[in-house]
Structures are given as C-alpha cells and as structure tokens.
Design a protein around this motif. Structure first.
Motif, PDB file in Angstrom:
ATOM      1  N   PHE A   1     -16.342   3.292   9.086  1.00  0.00           N
ATOM      2  CA  PHE A   1     -16.538   2.171   7.630  1.00  0.00           C
ATOM      3  C   PHE A   1     -17.580   3.694   7.166  1.00  0.00           C
ATOM      4  N   SER A   2     -15.983   4.089   5.687  1.00  0.00           N
ATOM      5  CA  SER A   2     -17.210   5.154   5.150  1.00  0.00           C
ATOM      6  C   SER A   2     -17.179   4.611   3.524  1.00  0.00           C
ATOM      7  N   PHE A   3     -18.242   5.023   2.795  1.00  0.00           N
ATOM      8  CA  PHE A   3     -18.390   5.205   1.673  1.00  0.00           C
ATOM      9  C   PHE A   3     -19.061   6.461   0.863  1.00  0.00           C
ATOM     10  N   VAL A   4     -17.821   6.319  -0.122  1.00  0.00           N
ATOM     11  CA  VAL A   4     -18.931   8.189  -0.635  1.00  0.00           C
ATOM     12  C   VAL A   4     -18.995   7.753  -2.602  1.00  0.00           C
ATOM     13  N   ILE A   5     -20.216   8.338  -2.861  1.00  0.00           N
ATOM     14  CA  ILE A   5     -19.810   8.635  -4.689  1.00  0.00           C
ATOM     15  C   ILE A   5     -19.779  10.421  -4.747  1.00  0.00           C
ATOM     16  N   THR A   6     -19.371  10.245  -5.698  1.00  0.00           N
ATOM     17  CA  THR A   6     -19.301  11.579  -6.043  1.00  0.00           C
ATOM     18  C   THR A   6     -19.511  11.724  -7.816  1.00  0.00           C
ATOM     19  N   LYS A   7     -20.537  12.544  -8.368  1.00  0.00           N
ATOM     20  CA  LYS A   7     -21.079  12.700  -9.354  1.00  0.00           C
ATOM     21  C   LYS A   7     -20.558  13.717 -10.078  1.00  0.00           C
TER      22      LYS A   7
ATOM     23  N   ARG B   1     -19.661  -6.575  -6.932  1.00  0.00           N
ATOM     24  CA  ARG B   1     -20.727  -6.114  -6.512  1.00  0.00           C
ATOM     25  C   ARG B   1     -21.414  -4.720  -6.427  1.00  0.00           C
ATOM     26  N   ILE B   2     -20.051  -4.781  -6.193  1.00  0.00           N
ATOM     27  CA  ILE B   2     -20.742  -2.496  -5.989  1.00  0.00           C
ATOM     28  C   ILE B   2     -20.371  -1.880  -6.985  1.00  0.00           C
TER      29      ILE B   2
ATOM     30  N   ILE C   1     -18.155   9.110 -12.632  1.00  0.00           N
ATOM     31  CA  ILE C   1     -18.510   8.442 -11.059  1.00  0.00           C
ATOM     32  C   ILE C   1     -17.363   8.060 -10.236  1.00  0.00           C
ATOM     33  N   LEU C   2     -16.833   8.707  -9.577  1.00  0.00           N
ATOM     34  CA  LEU C   2     -15.549   8.310  -8.644  1.00  0.00           C
ATOM     35  C   LEU C   2     -16.203   7.823  -7.418  1.00  0.00           C
ATOM     36  N   LEU C   3     -16.528   6.331  -6.758  1.00  0.00           N
ATOM     37  CA  LEU C   3     -16.322   5.883  -5.621  1.00  0.00           C
ATOM     38  C   LEU C   3     -15.334   5.636  -5.017  1.00  0.00           C
ATOM     39  N   SER C   4     -14.779   6.267  -3.170  1.00  0.00           N
ATOM     40  CA  SER C   4     -13.972   6.216  -2.792  1.00  0.00           C
ATOM     41  C   SER C   4     -13.980   6.000  -1.195  1.00  0.00           C
ATOM     42  N   GLY C   5     -13.415   5.656   0.189  1.00  0.00           N
ATOM     43  CA  GLY C   5     -14.056   5.401   0.652  1.00  0.00           C
ATOM     44  C   GLY C   5     -13.421   4.042   1.174  1.00  0.00           C
ATOM     45  N   ASN C   6     -14.152   2.664   1.774  1.00  0.00           N
ATOM     46  CA  ASN C   6     -13.707   1.430   2.271  1.00  0.00           C
ATOM     47  C   ASN C   6     -15.118   0.304   1.445  1.00  0.00           C
ATOM     48  N   VAL C   7     -14.449  -0.409   1.343  1.00  0.00           N
ATOM     49  CA  VAL C   7     -14.941  -1.701   0.523  1.00  0.00           C
ATOM     50  C   VAL C   7     -14.597  -2.845   1.031  1.00  0.00           C
TER      51      VAL C   7
ATOM     52  N   LEU D   1     -26.685  -0.373   2.132  1.00  0.00           N
ATOM     53  CA  LEU D   1     -27.730   1.260   1.948  1.00  0.00           C
ATOM     54  C   LEU D   1     -26.249   1.823   1.244  1.00  0.00           C
ATOM     55  N   VAL D   2     -25.029   1.271   0.320  1.00  0.00           N
ATOM     56  CA  VAL D   2     -24.770   1.026  -0.829  1.00  0.00           C
ATOM     57  C   VAL D   2     -25.467   0.941  -2.219  1.00  0.00           C
ATOM     58  N   ASP D   3     -26.137  -0.311  -2.472  1.00  0.00           N
ATOM     59  CA  ASP D   3     -27.011   0.001  -3.073  1.00  0.00           C
ATOM     60  C   ASP D   3     -28.272   1.078  -2.773  1.00  0.00           C
ATOM     61  N   PHE D   4     -28.672   1.597  -2.015  1.00  0.00           N
ATOM     62  CA  PHE D   4     -29.832   2.662  -1.798  1.00  0.00           C
ATOM     63  C   PHE D   4     -29.330   4.122  -2.022  1.00  0.00           C
TER      64      PHE D   4
END
Length: 221
Positions: free
Chosen positions: A99-105, A124-125, A110-116, A155-158
């Motif tokens: 399960f992945s989550f990527v923040i690209t700045k 919330r995210i 900001i691009l949010l990609s991956g899974n939710v 972990l996402v909030d961090f």
C-alpha cells in the motif's frame, strides 16, 4: 351441452387471466418493499452495497472495502424477511501490495498519488495537506484500495508535515517504509527533518531511503 360450453370455457379463461394479472400487479409492490427493506438495512454501515430483488431473489451489488464488510452485507441480506435466495455480485476493492502513498512537491504545487483507504480517509488527508501547506495547489490522484497498514493515517500526517519543510522533493510511504528526498527550505528545516527521522516514526514507520539536501544560502554577506 352446447349451452354449457358457451359459458364454461370463456369463464375459465377469464379466471386464469385475472389470476395472472393479480400476480403481476402484486409481485412488483412486494419486490419493491423487500428491496427497500434490504437497502435500508444495508445503508446503516454498508453504504457501498445495494440490493435488487426480483421474485424474492436478492442480488447484492457494489464494491466492498474489505472481506469483512462483504460478509457483513451478505449477512444483512440473508436476514431480510421474505428473501428466498441471494446472488452475490458484489466485488472487492483491489488489494494494493504494498500500500503506497506519495507526496511530490514542486514549483507547480503538491501531487498526492498512490493509494487511499475507502471511506473518509481521502477527505481527512486532503484537509491535513491544506493545513500543513496552506495556499499551495494540491492535485489528488489517489486511488482507493485495500491493504492500508495499521497507523497509515498517522504516518501520512507525519509525511505531510515533513513535505511542508521541503522546497521540492518527494516523500513516499510503501507499506510501513518511509522514504524522503529533496531540498529542505532552510537549515532549520533540514535539521528538524533529520531529527524527526532519528526518533520513532509515527504509525510504526520504518526509515527507508533518505536523500536530503540543505537549502543553498544565496543571501551573501
């Protein structure tokens, strides 16, 4: 005998037709009542599911967020009074491994990609991203999937708080592995990011690849 035939057979045909018509008009209201009852029961905790009933045979449809949710919906359908059989046509959300989550700045935002996960996690995210990086355009390309590890949202909030300290770069969560690369906004942010990574990472995260650069001081003097 001719007199008997003249009224007997037309009478039988009339009764048969009336019986068929009565069944036709009564079946639809009963099916609708059962459908409404099943969907009302499902809507409480299984908004993803819907039921159609034809002749007391129930068809369950929708995309379940988990195997447990699918089992619960089938149980509700089976317990609906008047239902005879159940045809399970519901499917499960795809399983993301890892399960992945990527923040690209970048300069573009900001691009949010991956899974939710299914549910209100996306909202919330996005709210957390706006709070961490106000005024920056956020592009959401997250795909709903199963398989989020325990503590994922922590972990996402961090990750969002650390992304806010970058001028550009990428923060990636893969399962519980946490990686970050890019340029810190300033020396203080560079030190803060590294200090946070030396401490236990929220959500039981595990350090992965760390590639940080300090901002170049161009002020002179």
């Amino acid at each position: 005998m001719r007199t008997i035939r003249s009224w007997f057979w037309p009478g039988v045909i009339t009764v048969a037709l009336l019986t068929v018509l009565a069944g036709w008009f009564l079946t639809d209201p009963i099916d609708q009542q059962l459908t409404d009852a099943a969907n009302a029961a499902l809507s409480a905790d299984n908004s993803w599911a819907s039921a159609d009933i034809d002749g007391r045979d129930l068809t369950l449809k929708g995309v379940a967020p988990s195997e447990e949710a699918l089992a619960a919906a089938l149980g509700i359908a089976a317990s609906t009074p008047g239902v005879r059989t159940i045809d399970n046509q519901a499917t499960l959300l795809p399983l993301a491994e890892p399960f992945s989550f990527v923040i690209t700045k970048s300069d573009d935002g900001i691009l949010l990609s991956g899974n939710v996960p299914f549910g209100d996690s996306r909202a919330r995210i996005l709210a957390s991203a706006e709070n961490a990086m106000p005024g920056i355009e956020i592009l959401d390309e997250l795909a709903v999937a199963r398989g989020a590890p325990e503590g994922f949202l922590d972990l996402v909030d961090f990750a969002l708080s650390q992304a806010a300290q970058l001028t550009n770069g990428e923060v990636e969560i893969s399962g519980k592995t946490y990686s970050i690369s890019g340029t810190a906004a300033n020396a203080a942010d560079y030190d803060a990011i590294n200090a946070a990574l030396r401490a236990p990472i929220p959500g039981n995260g595990k350090p992965g690849e760390i590639k940080l650069e300090a901002a170049v001081n161009t002020s002179g003097g």
